[in-house]
Enzyme design. Structure first.
Site: not given
Ligand code: F6R
Length: 606
Positions: A99, A479, A486
Site C-alpha cells: 500500500n 458538504e 461522490e
Molecule cells: C467524502 C470523504 C472524503 C474525506 C477526505 C479526508 O465523503 O470521505 O472527502 O473526508 O478524503 O479524509 P480524512 O478525514 O480521513 O482525512
C-alpha cells in the site's frame, strides 16, 4: 488506499484473509488477491483477480488449509485495473503486497536491469524485485537493504518462499497495525477492522521497523537490529460495529449512528456544564493568547472546518482560515507561533493532511489534531489530539465522522470563547445545554427517512444540481453537494445563495434541482429571495428550513421541515437530511453507495 493483511497461526488462513479483505475493501476495490504457503511447504501460491473480494473468493479453493498468507485489496495507482497488476506480486523467492507509492521506481528499474522482466505495470513489482535482488536467505537483511533504496510511501507485507510460516512487514507513512493473540496467531493489516474478530489489542507498527510474525509470536526490530517492545492499545469497539447489522449499506447504518457518535464525542468533554479537555491532556495554554486559527483538512473534513470557521469567527471574533491540505503544502504559510493549527482527519492517515501538519509544525507548537482513528499517524504527530469517537467509518462517503468533527470544533470554539473572555460563562453553559440536545434532534430527522427517500426519487434523473444557502447553511451546502456527487455521480455545486446572480444562475433551467437550505434567521428573507430568483427560472426547489409550514407555497416544490433548534445548531439536523437524500439518490440509481467508483476511503497517496 489499498488494504493489506497478513496472517500466520494455526487456523486456516484463506478465510481469515478473505474476510479481512472484505472488511478492508472500503480502502480500494479495483482488484484483490491472496498468497499463501501451501501446507507449510516452501511453495507459495497466488490467487488474484481484477474485481472485488467476492470475485477473488470465487477463484479460491474450498479446501485450502494453509495457515499462513497475505492479501490485498487494490485502489489502482500505477497501472490499470488488470489481473497482472493485482497484488500479490512475486519475483524469485519474494511475494509481497503493498500500500503506497514508490516514487523512484523508474530509477530502480534501470539500476536493477528490470526492463522487460516485469509482468505488471506496477511500482510494487519493482519493489518486490529489489527485495529479491538483495535476498540471500536472510529476510531482514534483504528488507533493510531494499528499503534504504526506496523513495515514497509504503506498507509491505512480505513472504519469502524458503521461510514457510513467516510473514514480514515494514512501513513508511502508509498505515499498518498488528497483533499477536496467543490463541489465534499473528495478524497484521492496514486497519484493525480486518482482525478485530480475533483480538481487541493491537499496536501501530513504527515506521522503518521490521516486523516478523510466526504462529508463536512477533518480533519487532529497528533497522539496526535492536528489538523494540510494541506499544499495545486496546480497541474500544467490537466487531459488530464494523458490520452492517441488518442495514443494506454501511452508509445508512453510519447515518443512523450519528446520535450516539455525537454523544460519545461530546459527553465526556462536558464537566459542570462547561467544555473541558483535561481528559484529553489538552492544556488551556494551547488556546491562550492565540491570534488566529488555521484549519487544515481535505474533503468532508475540510467542509467540517468551514462550518467551524463560520461559528468560531462570528462568535469569538478570531480570524479563522480553512486551508485545503493539498494546496496549503505548496503555498507560503501565514502561520505564526500564535496561530492555533487544527488538522482534521477521520482516518488520521490522509497524506496531504499529514504533510500539511508537518509543515505547520515547522511554524508553531500549537497543533491540535481532530482525528477519529486512534493511534493514526496524524494523531501521533500533532502536538495534541482530540479523538472523535465515531467508531469505525466503513462507507467511503463520510457521514458520522463529519458530524463529530463539527461537534469537536464547536467544543473547541466554546473553550476558546471562555478562555478569551469573549463569551460569558453563563452564555457558554446555556449553549452547552442546548448542544447536548443535538442527538435528540438528529433522531427526529432520522424519523423522516422514508419521506426524504421519496424526494430522492426526484433527483435520480438529474444531470446537475445546486445546493444553496447563506452563512452556516452555505458552509453546510458544500458538504451536501460533495455527498451527492461522490455517491450518485450527479454533478452538484454548492453556492452561496447571494452569489448565484453573479454568474451561476445562467445554469439554472427548467427542472434543475436546487436544494436550498434556509435555517439562519438573520439571512432568512434574503435566501428566500434568492430561491425565488431560481424558481422564476424553472428550478425544482427542495427547501430545507425550520418553518413548519411555508406560507407561500409557490416558493418551493418540496419542503423539508426541521425540528426547531437554535440557528447555530441547525447544521447537525440539515446535514442528516442531505446525507439521506444523497444515499437514496445513489441507491435509486443502482449504485453501491459504500463503494462509489474511483474512490477509496483512506487517501494515502498525494
Ligand atoms: C467524502 C470523504 C472524503 C474525506 C477526505 C479526508 O465523503 O470521505 O472527502 O473526508 O478524503 O479524509 P480524512 O478525514 O480521513 O482525512
Amino acid at each position: 488506499m489499498c488494504g493489506i493483511i497478513g496472517y500466520t497461526g494455526r487456523m486456516a488462513a484463506q478465510n481469515i484473509l478473505l474476510d479481512g479483505l472484505q472488511r478492508l475493501e472500503y480502502r480500494g476495490y479495483d482488484s484483490a488477491g491472496i498468497a499463501f504457503f501451501k501446507e507449510n511447504t516452501g511453495h507459495i501460491s497466488v490467487r488474484k483477480t481484477a474485481g472485488k473480494v467476492m470475485d477473488l473468493r470465487a477463484i479460491c479453493d474450498d479446501e485450502n488449509l494453509s495457515v499462513c498468507g497475505i492479501g490485498h485489496s487494490r485502489w489502482a495507482t500505477h497501472g490499470g485495473v488488470t489481473n497482472a497488476n493485482a497484488h500479490p506480486h512475486k519475483v524469485g523467492d519474494v511475494v509481497l503486497v503493498h500500500n503506497g507509492i514508490i516514487e523512484n521506481y523508474h530509477h530502480l528499474i534501470e539500476k536493477y536491469h528490470l526492463m522487460g522482466q516485469l509482468k505488471s505495470e506496477t511500482d510494487t513489482e519493482v519493489a518486490c524485485a529489489v527485495i529479491n535482488a538483495n535476498y540471500n536467505g536472510n529476510p531482514e537483511e534483504a528488507i533493510k537493504k531494499a528499503v534504504s533504496e526506496l523513495k515514497g510511501s509504503f506498507a509491505f507485507c512480505i513472504m519469502f518462499s524458503n521461510h514457510p510460516g513467516e510473514v514480514y512487514a515494514i512501513r513508511n507513512v502508509s498505515p499498518l497495525v498488528a497483533t499477536y493473540a496467543p490463541q489465534n496467531g499473528s495478524f497484521l493489516a492496514s486497519d484493525l477492522t480486518a482482525f478485530i474478530e480475533y483480538s481487541n489489542k493491537y499496536f501501530v507498527l513504527p515506521e522503518y521497523h521490521i516486523l516478523k510474525m510466526t504462529k508463536d509470536g512477533i518480533t519487532l526490530n529497528d533497522l539496526d537490529g535492536k528489538t523494540v517492545e510494541p506499544e499495545y492499545m486496546t480497541v474500544d469497539w467490537d466487531v459488530s460495529t464494523a458490520e452492517k447489522n441488518g442495514y443494506n449499506h454501511f452508509m445508512i447504518k453510519e447515518i443512523h449512528e450519528q446520535p450516539d457518535a455525537f454523544e460519545r464525542t461530546v459527553g465526556p468533554r462536558i464537566k459542570d456544564g462547561m467544555p473541558d479537555f483535561s481528559d484529553d491532556n489538552i492544556p488551556d495554554s494551547l488556546f491562550e493568547g492565540i491570534k488566529d486559527i488555521t484549519v487544515i483538512a481535505c474533503g468532508t473534513a475540510m467542509y467540517a472546518g468551514m462550518v467551524g470557521r463560520t461559528l468560531i469567527q462570528n462568535k469569538i471574533g478570531l480570524p479563522v482560515k480553512v486551508e485545503i491540505a493539498s494546496e496549503f503544502r505548496y503555498e507560503r504559510p501565514t502561520i505564526t507561533k500564535d496561530t492555533l493549527v487544527i488538522v482534521i482527519s477521520q482516518s488520521g492517515e490522509t497524506i496531504d493532511t499529514l504533510e500539511a501538519l508537518r509543515l505547520a509544525k515547522s511554524r508553531t507548537d500549537r497543533t491540535l489534531a481532530v482525528v477519529n482513528v486512534k493511534g493514526s499517524t496524524i494523531a501521533r504527530e500533532s502536538h495534541y489530539v482530540m479523538y472523535t469517537h465515531a467508531g469505525p467509518e466503513i462507507a467511503v462517503a463520510s457521514t458520522k465522522a463529519y458530524t463529530v468533527q463539527v461537534a469537536a470544533l464547536y467544543l473547541i470554539g466554546a473553550r476558546i470563547g471562555v478562555l478569551s473572555g469573549e463569551i460569558e460563562n453563563d452564555a457558554v453553559r446555556e449553549f452547552i445545554a442546548k448542544f447536548r440536545q443535538v442527538p435528540e434532534h438528529i433522531k427526529s430527522v432520522l424519523q423522516m427517512e422514508d419521506t426524504i427517500r421519496m424526494y430522492a426519487n426526484r433527483m435520480t434523473n438529474a444531470k446537475d444540481t445546486f445546493f444553496i444557502g447563506r452563512a452556516l447553511d452555505y458552509t453546510l451546502s458544500m458538504e451536501g453537494a460533495l455527498k451527492l456527487k461522490e455517491i450518485s455521480y450527479i454533478h452538484a455545486e454548492a453556492y452561496a445563495a447571494g452569489e448565484l446572480k453573479h454568474g451561476t444562475i445562467a445554469l439554472i433551467s427548467e427542472g434543475v434541482p436546487v436544494i436550498a437550505i434556509a435555517t439562519q434567521s438573520n439571512v432568512y428573507s434574503k435566501v428566500i429571495s434568492n430561491i425565488r430568483e431560481v424558481k422564476a427560472r424553472g428550478a425544482y426547489v427542495i427547501l430545507v428550513s425550520k418553518d413548519q409550514e411555508i406560507e407561500d407555497n409557490t416558493v418551493c416544490d418540496i419542503h423539508i421541515p426541521l425540528p426547531d433548534i437554535d440557528d447555530e445548531l441547525t447544521v447537525f439536523e440539515s446535514v442528516v437530511v442531505l446525507q439521506i437524500l444523497a444515499y437514496y439518490t445513489s441507491v435509486g440509481k443502482d449504485i453501491n453507495p459504500d463503494q462509489p467508483r474511483n474512490l477509496a476511503k483512506s487517501v494515502t497517496v498525494e
